[in-house]
Design an enzyme around this catalytic site. Structure first.
Site, PDB file in Angstrom:
ATOM      1  N   ASP A 347      35.676   4.518 -31.093  1.00  0.00           N
ATOM      2  CA  ASP A 347      36.615   4.392 -29.987  1.00  0.00           C
ATOM      3  C   ASP A 347      36.798   5.765 -29.337  1.00  0.00           C
ATOM      4  O   ASP A 347      36.960   6.776 -30.031  1.00  0.00           O
ATOM      5  CB  ASP A 347      37.947   3.874 -30.531  1.00  0.00           C
ATOM      6  N   GLU A 377      32.163   5.060 -27.210  1.00  0.00           N
ATOM      7  CA  GLU A 377      32.590   5.130 -25.810  1.00  0.00           C
ATOM      8  C   GLU A 377      32.508   6.574 -25.320  1.00  0.00           C
ATOM      9  O   GLU A 377      33.238   7.437 -25.825  1.00  0.00           O
ATOM     10  CB  GLU A 377      34.027   4.641 -25.670  1.00  0.00           C
TER      11      GLU A 377
END
Length: 842
Positions: A347, A377
């Site tokens: 994340d 990400e």
């Protein structure tokens, strides 16, 4: 506890470092050893308890006094330790820390591997007793290359909370919303369609990406099932499974055993397990896992000593600091070894400094397993002071991958609004689509294995709802406006969902003719036939809707749960996805992991008029199919596309009405019509797989040899500098020679060493073309172009993408009346000059 800024007198760079792998608890029946890194504490005791403590109405244990306390010893590395004889299994413990100001507080172990309900106390357990039968033999699927993975993103609760998950003979209500739901096989709906684990197996995906399953803060373990929901991006105990997904969160062993059974069950089905990990922030600082142990060390701050907010939720971990970096690497190693995890999705990976990501990737691959999937990400949630953010491009040649939001936007448009992309009606997206289809090797990757291609994920509108929004039919579906998990108009979520109908326009007897259905299949069909690692959101294959909720992180199950009755309703859609996945898994041409393979085997056929077409040629990547053509038609009308001259008989395996490996019908000739909002895949002939690897230098050498000989001895049906045309197949047309574009390049410094041209869309041999010096200080590259090509693309680059002469892609319109075109380009300018009669005036 101590003030956040109390330790300014001692800079964190002066803190001692510990490199051992034994922080936390080391348990044996003969004794337990405890170690905690707390270099600034004045004194640390271990406090042991026979129970989990007394909980208040909020599920919190406020008082931790009254335990057996033993003073720990500090070493020169800032580690406090103690070894206690005897069997302490099933006890609980806390650390009692005293600071320079004589303040005292209790804290859980940041390296906790087992905890009480709601993580209030650390538990002592024998991890060996949590292993299910056969655990020692358990292993996940082995990947030959990372691009072999097909990732399916799924939330634990979403998988099984729908009432139609529990319609069989056995009552599964106690398993719904929990780890245990993944361990049941043989589940079907009333019409015999598989649901649950068997559905995943039938679909054909290779890996399930689970949204966070490590212990998070925002769901009370004691809450009645169904009353609290969260995606889980609020980490508390990084090395412990989430209690609310357990059948008994009060028993520290149960959640561990049940998560292992989940992993084992998926592995038995041949499916890998990827953990979504959140090492960029914690839910709370003061009440988090780190600040109570080493105040001020684990979080980034600005020049004034205030917490920075690159995560967008109030704090960000200082991953560049040695003991934070060590913690992340230790944690990942633990999950991979103890739980047999097959990969990690990070994340907000951008907030983890690139050296840390590079190190953890290298060490995990070398020491745990070489095919571990690592991706994340490449963006932040806010501004960060970290200068080494892991953004797109930083992953080049570092063996991890990042999400390709460039391709995502090119396909669908924006994430929550009416902005459209190629599959949803936008014009002029063809070149961006090609960049994605080519594995982003002309965008930000060194190899296609570095891009995770996707259209939608848990964040933002899901695919069905996004297309409805672009088409301006949300109101017809009676979607409410959502805020923090509830409709703004005061209704309950249950009421709003009951009154909405995401499928009100569908003719269920003719699903594959529907515009929204077709656009959704086209969008993910592009993902599944592009180079890179494909990633799909759970439920897309069932036309999943979240009723317009674009941020359902805390919405109820009625919004988030996968509706299993949709499988029978939309079976043809499921079959289409299943066919595309089977196609990809059967054909390595779609799974090239090296740039050189893509450059050698991919050829652009068309990139205009809302159509993108490309070929995977010459048994790409050892495929049994010789020449594969992929066509995307994003327009609202059918389109007729020219097929390569290599064959006049083509087998269609994917069109608007079905997908798979089997021939649906054959096309004879050199043109094919593709239905609106759809895709097509064709191949010419099957044969033995061919060895398939040609380096860029090999390509350059081959081209120089061909130019020296004055002919192209390249491949298959291209002979003596001419394309195999209809005349050579027994028709009456004449042989049409290739055209040549002489690309003349002028640099003010006249330094041409290392500069070359990358070309595509030639209809002949795309890829690397060398320049050769001319006497007047210019250089020339000769580009062969097939007779029917109207436009080619090119980039002037230095070496292997060390630099570009001009950042933008450039194009040349081919003059059909000229057998040789001369084009002059000046370094640093986007435009080119078309020369006539060799007039080379600049």
């Amino acid at each position: 506890m101590s003030d956040f800024n109390q330790l300014k007198g001692l800079e964190h760079t002066a803190y001692p470092i510990y490199e051992g792998y034994d922080l936390g608890l080391t348990y044996t029946p003969a004794g337990s050893k405890f170690k905690v890194w707390a270099p600034t504490a004045q004194q640390v005791h271990i406090a042991l308890y026979t129970d989990a403590g007394v909980y208040d109405q909020e599920g919190i244990v406020q008082e931790h006094g009254g335990g057996q306390e033993f003073l720990m010893n500090r070493d020169g590395h800032g580690v406090w330790s103690i070894e206690l004889e005897g069997d302490w299994n099933r006890y609980y413990y806390m650390y009692r820390l005293e600071w320079a100001d004589h303040s005292i507080h209790y804290a859980t172990d940041p390296y906790a591997r087992a905890v009480s309900a709601n993580g209030q106390r650390t538990a002592i357990i024998d991890l060996d007793r949590t292993n299910p039968d056969g655990w020692e033999q358990d292993e996940g699927p082995v990947l030959e290359r990372t691009t072999d993975a097909i990732i399916y993103e799924l939330h634990v609760r979403d998988f099984s909370m729908d009432p139609d998950f529990n319609t069989g003979i056995k009552d599964l209500s106690t398993a719904q919303g929990r780890f245990a739901a993944f361990t049941y096989t043989g589940l079907t709906d009333a019409k015999g369609n598989s649901v649950g684990l068997d559905h995943l197996l039938e679909l054909g995906i290779t890996h399930v990406h689970l949204l966070p399953v490590a212990d998070f803060h925002t769901v009370n373990d004691f809450s009645e099932l169904g009353t609290e929901y969260n995606w889980g991006y609020d980490p508390q105990h990084y090395n412990v499974p989430e209690g609310s997904y357990s059948s008994n969160p009060a028993d520290p062993q149960t959640r561990i055993r049940e998560l292992k059974r989940l992993v084992q069950s998926l592995h038995t089905a041949g499916i890998g397990v990827i953990m979504d990990v959140v090492y960029n922030h914690t839910y709370s600082v003061e009440k988090g896992p780190f600040e109570p142990i080493v105040p001020g060390y684990y979080y980034r701050t600005d020049e004034q000593g205030k917490l920075t907010n690159g995560s967008g939720v109030g704090n960000e971990l200082a991953t560049e600091r040695p003991m934070v970096r060590k913690y992340i690497k230790d944690s990942l190693r633990y999950w991979a070894e103890e739980y047999h995890i097959d990969g990690f999705r990070f994340d907000l990976m951008a907030l983890i400094d690139t050296p840390t990501v590079e190190q953890l990737t290298r060490e995990l691959r070398a020491e745990i397993r070489p095919d571990l999937l690592i991706y994340g990400e490449p963006w932040t949630g806010g501004e960060s002071p970290q200068p080494l953010l892991t953004l797109k491009g930083t992953q080049r040649d570092k063996d991890f991958a990042v999400f390709n939001d460039n391709y995502r936007s090119a396909i669908k448009g924006d994430s929550d609004g009416t902005g459209n992309g190629f599959a949803t009606g936008a014009e002029n997206q063809e070149e961006r689509v090609l960049q994605g289809a080519f594995g982003a090797i002309y965008d930000f990757t060194a190899h296609p294995s570095e891009t995770v291609n996707y259209v939608t994920a848990h964040d933002n509108l899901n695919l069905w709802d996004k297309i409805l929004t672009v088409r301006h039919v949300r109101e017809n579906c009676r979607f409410p406006q959502w805020e923090q998990g509830n409709p703004k108009d005061g209704r309950t979520a249950e009421q709003a969902v009951a009154e909405a109908d995401p499928y009100q326009e569908l003719d269920e007897s003719n699903l594959l003719e529907n515009e929204t259905v077709r656009k959704s299949l086209l969008a993910n069909g592009m993902i599944l036939t592009s180079q890179g690692i494909p990633f799909i959101h759970a439920g897309d294959e069932l036309l999943r809707s979240k009723y317009g909720d674009h941020n359902s992180y805390r919405s109820s199950d009625v919004v988030n749960a996968i509706r299993w009755n949709n499988k029978a309703r939309f079976r043809s859609v499921f079959d289409y996805y299943q066919g595309l996945i089977a196609l990809r898994r059967s054909h390595p041409a779609f799974r090239m992991d090296q740039r050189e393979l893509v450059e050698q085997h991919m050829e652009v056929l068309q990139s205009s008029g809302h159509v993108v077409a490309f070929a995977l040629r010459h048994h790409a990547n050892g495929d049994v199919w010789n020449y594969i053509v992929v066509i995307y038609n994003g327009s609202d009308t059918e389109q007729t596309i020219s097929l390569p001259a290599e064959s006049d008989r083509w087998h269609v395996v994917v069109d608007a009405h079905g997908a798979g490996n089997e021939t649906r019908y054959e096309v004879v000739g050199h043109r094919v019509t593709v239905s609106r909002w759809s895709m097509m895949v064709l191949y010419d002939q099957a044969g033995p797989p061919q060895a398939s690897f040609l380096t860029e230098q090999d390509q350059a050498n081959e081209q120089v040899d061909n130019e020296t000989k004055g002919l192209d001895e390249g491949t298959n049906q291209e002979i003596a500098g001419t394309a195999m045309t209809d005349a050579q197949r027994g028709n009456d047309r004449a042989v049409i020679p290739f055209r040549t574009i002489e690309l003349i390049y002028e640099r003010a410094d006249r330094q041409y060493s290392g500069w070359n041209v990358w070309v595509w869309g030639t209809g002949h041999q795309d890829g690397h073309v060398e320049f050769h010096d001319w006497d007047d200080g210019r250089a020339v590259a000769r580009i062969r172009v097939a007779p029917d090509v109207q436009r080619i693309g090119y980039i002037v680059r230095l070496n292997h993408w060390d630099a570009k002469d001009v950042e933008a892609d450039r194009y040349i319109d081919v003059d059909p009346t000229q057998s040789v075109m001369q084009v002059l380009i000046h370094s640093g300018r986007e435009e080119y000059l078309l020369l006539v009669n060799d007039n080379r005036a600049g």
